[in-house]
Design a protein around this motif. Structure first.
Motif, PDB file in Angstrom:
ATOM      1  N   LYS A  49       0.835  -1.200   0.000  1.00  0.00           N
ATOM      2  CA  LYS A  49       0.000   0.000   0.000  1.00  0.00           C
ATOM      3  C   LYS A  49       0.871   1.252   0.000  1.00  0.00           C
ATOM      4  N   GLY A  50       1.972   1.201   0.744  1.00  0.00           N
ATOM      5  CA  GLY A  50       2.888   2.336   0.790  1.00  0.00           C
ATOM      6  C   GLY A  50       3.513   2.618  -0.568  1.00  0.00           C
ATOM      7  N   SER A  51       3.928   1.568  -1.272  1.00  0.00           N
ATOM      8  CA  SER A  51       4.507   1.743  -2.608  1.00  0.00           C
ATOM      9  C   SER A  51       3.490   2.317  -3.578  1.00  0.00           C
ATOM     10  N   ALA A  52       2.269   1.811  -3.500  1.00  0.00           N
ATOM     11  CA  ALA A  52       1.211   2.312  -4.379  1.00  0.00           C
ATOM     12  C   ALA A  52       0.934   3.786  -4.090  1.00  0.00           C
ATOM     13  N   SER A  53       0.823   4.124  -2.823  1.00  0.00           N
ATOM     14  CA  SER A  53       0.528   5.500  -2.439  1.00  0.00           C
ATOM     15  C   SER A  53       1.650   6.458  -2.835  1.00  0.00           C
ATOM     16  N   THR A  54       2.879   6.075  -2.521  1.00  0.00           N
ATOM     17  CA  THR A  54       4.026   6.917  -2.856  1.00  0.00           C
ATOM     18  C   THR A  54       4.156   7.066  -4.366  1.00  0.00           C
ATOM     19  N   GLY A  55       3.985   5.966  -5.082  1.00  0.00           N
ATOM     20  CA  GLY A  55       4.095   6.002  -6.535  1.00  0.00           C
ATOM     21  C   GLY A  55       3.050   6.878  -7.186  1.00  0.00           C
ATOM     22  N   VAL A  56       1.821   6.764  -6.725  1.00  0.00           N
ATOM     23  CA  VAL A  56       0.738   7.574  -7.295  1.00  0.00           C
ATOM     24  C   VAL A  56       0.979   9.060  -7.019  1.00  0.00           C
ATOM     25  N   ARG A  57       1.468   9.381  -5.827  1.00  0.00           N
ATOM     26  CA  ARG A  57       1.765  10.795  -5.513  1.00  0.00           C
ATOM     27  C   ARG A  57       2.825  11.343  -6.464  1.00  0.00           C
ATOM     28  N   GLN A  58       3.874  10.558  -6.722  1.00  0.00           N
ATOM     29  CA  GLN A  58       4.923  11.004  -7.637  1.00  0.00           C
ATOM     30  C   GLN A  58       4.368  11.159  -9.058  1.00  0.00           C
ATOM     31  N   LEU A  59       3.571  10.217  -9.484  1.00  0.00           N
ATOM     32  CA  LEU A  59       2.968  10.309 -10.816  1.00  0.00           C
ATOM     33  C   LEU A  59       2.052  11.521 -10.928  1.00  0.00           C
ATOM     34  N   GLU A  60       1.359  11.840  -9.846  1.00  0.00           N
ATOM     35  CA  GLU A  60       0.521  13.043  -9.828  1.00  0.00           C
ATOM     36  C   GLU A  60       1.369  14.294 -10.003  1.00  0.00           C
ATOM     37  N   GLN A  61       2.512  14.355  -9.317  1.00  0.00           N
ATOM     38  CA  GLN A  61       3.397  15.521  -9.424  1.00  0.00           C
ATOM     39  C   GLN A  61       3.878  15.715 -10.850  1.00  0.00           C
ATOM     40  N   TRP A  62       4.092  14.631 -11.545  1.00  0.00           N
ATOM     41  CA  TRP A  62       4.544  14.724 -12.934  1.00  0.00           C
ATOM     42  C   TRP A  62       3.392  14.936 -13.907  1.00  0.00           C
ATOM     43  N   GLY A  63       2.173  14.918 -13.422  1.00  0.00           N
ATOM     44  CA  GLY A  63       1.014  15.078 -14.293  1.00  0.00           C
ATOM     45  C   GLY A  63       0.688  13.813 -15.070  1.00  0.00           C
ATOM     46  N   ALA A  64       1.238  12.677 -14.653  1.00  0.00           N
ATOM     47  CA  ALA A  64       1.022  11.423 -15.363  1.00  0.00           C
ATOM     48  C   ALA A  64      -0.326  10.796 -15.021  1.00  0.00           C
ATOM     49  N   VAL A  65      -0.812  11.058 -13.820  1.00  0.00           N
ATOM     50  CA  VAL A  65      -2.123  10.559 -13.411  1.00  0.00           C
ATOM     51  C   VAL A  65      -2.900  11.702 -12.758  1.00  0.00           C
ATOM     52  N   LYS A  66      -4.187  11.541 -12.763  1.00  0.00           N
ATOM     53  CA  LYS A  66      -5.032  12.531 -12.092  1.00  0.00           C
ATOM     54  C   LYS A  66      -6.029  11.811 -11.199  1.00  0.00           C
ATOM     55  N   LYS A  67      -6.367  12.497 -10.120  1.00  0.00           N
ATOM     56  CA  LYS A  67      -7.327  11.956  -9.158  1.00  0.00           C
ATOM     57  C   LYS A  67      -8.733  12.154  -9.726  1.00  0.00           C
ATOM     58  N   ILE A  68      -9.544  11.120  -9.613  1.00  0.00           N
ATOM     59  CA  ILE A  68     -10.909  11.135 -10.127  1.00  0.00           C
ATOM     60  C   ILE A  68     -11.868  10.949  -8.951  1.00  0.00           C
ATOM     61  N   TRP A  69     -12.882  11.756  -8.923  1.00  0.00           N
ATOM     62  CA  TRP A  69     -13.900  11.632  -7.883  1.00  0.00           C
ATOM     63  C   TRP A  69     -15.034  10.768  -8.418  1.00  0.00           C
ATOM     64  N   ILE A  70     -15.427   9.779  -7.630  1.00  0.00           N
ATOM     65  CA  ILE A  70     -16.549   8.911  -8.001  1.00  0.00           C
ATOM     66  C   ILE A  70     -17.644   9.105  -6.963  1.00  0.00           C
ATOM     67  N   LYS A  71     -18.784   9.529  -7.425  1.00  0.00           N
ATOM     68  CA  LYS A  71     -19.910   9.847  -6.549  1.00  0.00           C
ATOM     69  C   LYS A  71     -20.280   8.656  -5.673  1.00  0.00           C
ATOM     70  N   GLY A  72     -20.400   8.929  -4.394  1.00  0.00           N
ATOM     71  CA  GLY A  72     -20.814   7.910  -3.440  1.00  0.00           C
ATOM     72  C   GLY A  72     -19.679   7.038  -2.918  1.00  0.00           C
ATOM     73  N   ASP A  73     -18.458   7.296  -3.337  1.00  0.00           N
ATOM     74  CA  ASP A  73     -17.316   6.496  -2.885  1.00  0.00           C
ATOM     75  C   ASP A  73     -16.284   7.436  -2.267  1.00  0.00           C
ATOM     76  N   ARG A  74     -15.820   7.098  -1.085  1.00  0.00           N
ATOM     77  CA  ARG A  74     -14.875   7.966  -0.381  1.00  0.00           C
ATOM     78  C   ARG A  74     -13.422   7.694  -0.763  1.00  0.00           C
ATOM     79  N   LYS A  75     -13.168   6.621  -1.491  1.00  0.00           N
ATOM     80  CA  LYS A  75     -11.800   6.301  -1.899  1.00  0.00           C
ATOM     81  C   LYS A  75     -11.351   7.240  -3.012  1.00  0.00           C
ATOM     82  N   ASP A  76     -10.039   7.418  -3.085  1.00  0.00           N
ATOM     83  CA  ASP A  76      -9.460   8.179  -4.187  1.00  0.00           C
ATOM     84  C   ASP A  76      -9.240   7.234  -5.360  1.00  0.00           C
TER      85      ASP A  76
END
Length: 152
Positions: A49-76
């Motif tokens: 989980k730590g690797s996934a979280s850290t990796g996604v944060r780095q990818l976000e900084q580079w603009g490689a991924v974006k966070k998507i909001w899904i109605k009714g779900d609290r997960k990112d």
């Protein structure tokens, strides 16, 4: 086929010095038609989980991924961007810039220890001086207008 892309992306990103997990995460999200949450990424790639979280944060900084909001779900949830040229440019700027700064610090540290070296170590002194000159030229090139235009 997709699994091969994910593995190859991991190998490629690792050889570029940014880590295997980053490449795997990006490829997994790139080939996923629906946004994925951290638990799904973790399970699909067999990473912590730590690797996934850290990796996604780095990818976000580079603009490689974006966070998507899904109605009714609290997960990112996350989705890959498909503008590969811009992503690669950001990765290069970030990684190369950090490597240049790190190497400069290392050379300064080594040069501080030169007075302690014996006179018979002149070959090593010459090599260190050569590395410093090379680094200075590389730094000037990195900061040049031509490189700035190229990575714009």
């Amino acid at each position: 086929m997709v699994r091969r892309f994910i593995e190859d992306a991991g190998n490629t990103s690792q050889s570029l010095g940014v880590g295997r997990v980053l490449g795997q995460l990006f490829a997994y999200l790139y080939f996923s038609p629906e946004p994925k949450n951290l638990a799904e990424m973790q399970e699909a790639l067999g990473i912590s989980k730590g690797s996934a979280s850290t990796g996604v944060r780095q990818l976000e900084q580079w603009g490689a991924v974006k966070k998507i909001w899904i109605k009714g779900d609290r997960k990112d949830y996350y989705q890959a961007n498909d503008w590969l040229g811009k992503i690669l440019k950001k990765v290069i700027l970030d990684v190369a810039g950090k490597k240049m700064a790190s190497y400069k610090s290392f050379l300064e540290e080594v040069e501080a220890g030169l007075p302690e070296m014996k006179d018979e170590d002149s070959f090593v002194r010459e090599r260190i001086e050569h590395l410093r000159r090379f680094h200075n030229r590389a730094q000037k090139l990195w900061e040049s207008a031509l490189v700035k235009i190229f990575v714009k």
